[in-house]
Scaffold this active site. Structure first.
Site, short mmCIF file in Angstrom:
data_model
loop_
_atom_site.label_atom_id
_atom_site.label_comp_id
_atom_site.label_asym_id
_atom_site.label_seq_id
_atom_site.Cartn_x
_atom_site.Cartn_y
_atom_site.Cartn_z
N CYS A 128 -8.68 12.54 -1.01
CA CYS A 128 -7.42 11.99 -0.47
C CYS A 128 -6.32 11.99 -1.52
O CYS A 128 -5.48 11.09 -1.56
CB CYS A 128 -7.62 10.57 0.07
N HIS A 138 -3.42 8.08 -4.31
CA HIS A 138 -4.23 8.28 -3.11
C HIS A 138 -3.26 8.41 -1.93
O HIS A 138 -2.18 7.81 -1.94
CB HIS A 138 -5.10 7.02 -2.94
N ASP A 197 -1.82 -0.56 -6.74
CA ASP A 197 -3.02 -0.30 -5.93
C ASP A 197 -4.23 -0.50 -6.84
O ASP A 197 -4.51 0.32 -7.71
CB ASP A 197 -2.94 1.14 -5.39
N LYS A 237 -15.33 -1.74 -2.11
CA LYS A 237 -15.54 -0.99 -3.35
C LYS A 237 -15.99 -1.90 -4.48
O LYS A 237 -16.16 -1.46 -5.61
CB LYS A 237 -14.25 -0.26 -3.74
N GLN A 285 -9.32 0.80 -7.27
CA GLN A 285 -10.30 1.34 -8.21
C GLN A 285 -10.33 0.58 -9.53
O GLN A 285 -11.06 0.97 -10.43
CB GLN A 285 -10.01 2.83 -8.47
#
Lengths: 140, 403
Positions: B361, B118, B197, B223, B200
């Site tokens: 993104c 991202h 990261d 999220k 997700q």
């Protein structure tokens, strides 16, 4: 015809669809498909309108005191919107273009395309068309 | 097993109708909807618990502080960390920037990211490299969305200080073998730090940062059923003292004079100013909500949805799905051949279906596939097979309209 008269014509054209959004979008897609191709030499980086998820190319020239627009987009719904904008604003005087309010977009039920999201470029497109008209009139 | 009906009742927004159709919300990768317990926790906070924290001696302030620190404990346990390793941030982007601005890597260092990152996990490192004569290197990917991890060893040099990469790709849903990558990187040089990261991954699967052995782990609350503006940065305990603060202010100090300031140790040193207390409280509530369902059950339910969607999409000849990887979280990116994702997304919305369209993104990833963008459907615990069927029908109508 004046800008206002063309807008009214489009509004009555779309009226027959009533609440039938599928019919409306089918019509918009057809308009997009029948939009004359932009001259390949005008498909330049400079002519791309920034701020759209789809790419829109707009070329503007002044002829006999009227602005002639040609445009293209890689998204067909956007291209349909482009076709409508060209029908309303092309071959009009720069001063008329600059002050056009374009209320027809709301009246034909496509106002969602005027929302300030980054995803769609109708607002950027209108701004660019007006800006081009003003620039062209000042050059001459 | 997941009782979809019961779960859906807990999310008030799912009763909403869009364009005269019941909302089918498949944009969970962008943000999830919030359950009533999370909404209630915010209302309760302002109705009964609000006070500034870590400052007052009065009862309400003490209770608010306890609530805030209890939330830190809940969030820490959720990813198998210690509460002293949890810094609350505004979100994933904020956490990555905090590390990029706070690291003390020497000038000329090299940082490795992956092709599928991202922008939030590229730009802070790109900026760091620009400012510090550093070099950004990229782990390439294969067409199925898997990383070419065999390239890892050749990318690492004596100047490599950090590997920053996604646990799960936001665009493709591919789950990266982060544990293996960390092992291999540290086997070459144990000083190489790894930032994962998890924006997700945490919403979809159990995460154990200890087992993973990452140095930094970042994710966003919004999220994973929590309020926007809540986020987490996990920092391995022994690394706290190597990090500089990128902002300072109230709540970070032991003592201040015009000559010298002494800062506190640990997470509070990085939480300058009054934090987003309500969002943190909501985040802890969201963790408890997920725990109450069982994170493994959530994964299993979402996996069924993914398989069903993949199977149904494969029956539509005009549809091209990206990254046919076997190990994926509940995210599908696709295009309708010859059609722009913007058109597909616009018409799906008219049928009441919320998907994301565009580059997500991840422009370098789009360049890799040679496309402008995709349509992305991403699922959450409240989605159902029936909704996927509605989506597939709408997609077929959309394709017909566009042709």
């Amino acid at each position: 015809m004046s800008i206002k008269e063309i807008e009214d014509e489009i509004v009555s054209e779309f009226e027959i669809f009533g609440e039938d959004w599928e019919g409306k979008y089918e019509h918009l897609i057809d308009l997009g498909k029948s939009l004359p191709m932009i001259d390949e030499k005008n498909r330049t980086e400079e002519n791309i309108i920034k701020g759209c998820q789809s790419r829109v190319w707009l070329n503007s020239v002044l002829k006999d005191g009227k602005v002639i627009y040609t445009a293209d987009s890689d998204a067909i719904i956007t291209k349909g919107m482009v076709a409508l904008m060209i029908r309303v604003l092309s071959k009009q005087a720069p001063t008329e273009i600059a002050k056009a309010e374009l209320g027809f977009i709301n009246k034909i039920g496509l106002k969602e395309h005027l929302s300030p999201t980054r995803a769609n470029g109708l607002v950027s497109m209108i701004n660019r068309m007006k800006l081009d008209a003003i620039k062209l009139s000042q050059k001459n | 097993m997941i009782d979809s009906k019961h779960i859906r009742e807990q999310f008030p927004i799912l009763k909403k109708w869009i364009n005269n159709k019941p909302l089918v919300y498949f944009d969970n990768g962008a943000t999830t909807q919030k359950p009533q317990v999370v909404i209630d926790s915010i209302v309760k906070y302002y109705s009964e618990q609000n006070a500034n924290i870590h400052r007052g001696v009065h009862t309400l302030s003490r209770e608010a502080t306890e609530l805030f620190e209890r939330s830190r404990q809940t969030v820490a346990s959720f990813i198998s960390a210690k509460s002293s390793e949890i810094i609350f941030t505004a979100g994933t982007t904020d956490g990555i920037n905090l590390i990029a601005n706070g690291s003390n890597f020497p000038k000329g260092s090299e940082i490795i990211v992956s092709q599928m990152e991202h922008h939030s996990n590229i730009l802070p490192w790109q900026l760091w490299c620009e400012r510090n004569e550093g070099k950004l290197k990229v782990i390439p990917i294969n067409k199925d969305g898997s990383l070419q991890i065999e390239k890892l060893e050749s990318l690492i040099t004596t100047k490599t200080v950090l590997i920053a990469m996604a646990h799960v790709s936001n665009t493709l849903g591919v789950i990266n073998p982060v544990k293996e990558i960390i092992q291999r990187a540290k086997a070459i040089n144990s000083k190489i730090l790894v930032l994962i990261d998890g924006a997700q991954s945490v919403p979809h699967m159990s995460v154990d940062v200890k087992d993973m052995n990452c140095d930094f782990f970042v994710f966003s609350g919004h999220k994973m059923y929590a309020p926007t503006g809540s986020g987490v940065l996990f920092v391995k305990e022994n690394l706290f003292n190597t990090l500089k603060q990128s902002k300072t202010g109230g709540g970070t100090i032991k003592s201040v004079s015009f000559e010298k300031t002494e800062y506190v140790d640990g997470p509070l040193r990085f939480e300058a100013g009054t934090p987003n207390i309500e969002a943190v409280v909501g985040l802890a509530q969201a963790c408890e909500f997920m725990n109450s369902l069982g994170v493994k059950n959530i994964s299993a339910h979402e996996h069924l949805l993914l398989e069903h969607a993949q199977k149904e999409l494969s029956t539509i000849s005009e549809v091209e799905v990206y990254a046919n990887h076997s190990n994926k979280a509940a995210v599908i990116s696709f295009n309708v051949k010859g059609q722009h994702p913007f058109d597909v997304g616009t018409l799906l919305d008219k049928y009441g279906i919320a998907v994301r369209t565009g580059h997500h993104c991840t422009q370098p990833l789009m360049s890799y596939y040679g496309i402008q963008g995709t349509v992305r459907a991403s699922f959450a615990i409240y989605n159902t097979k029936e909704e996927i069927d509605i989506f597939i029908e709408a997609l077929k109508k959309t394709i017909k309209l566009l042709n």
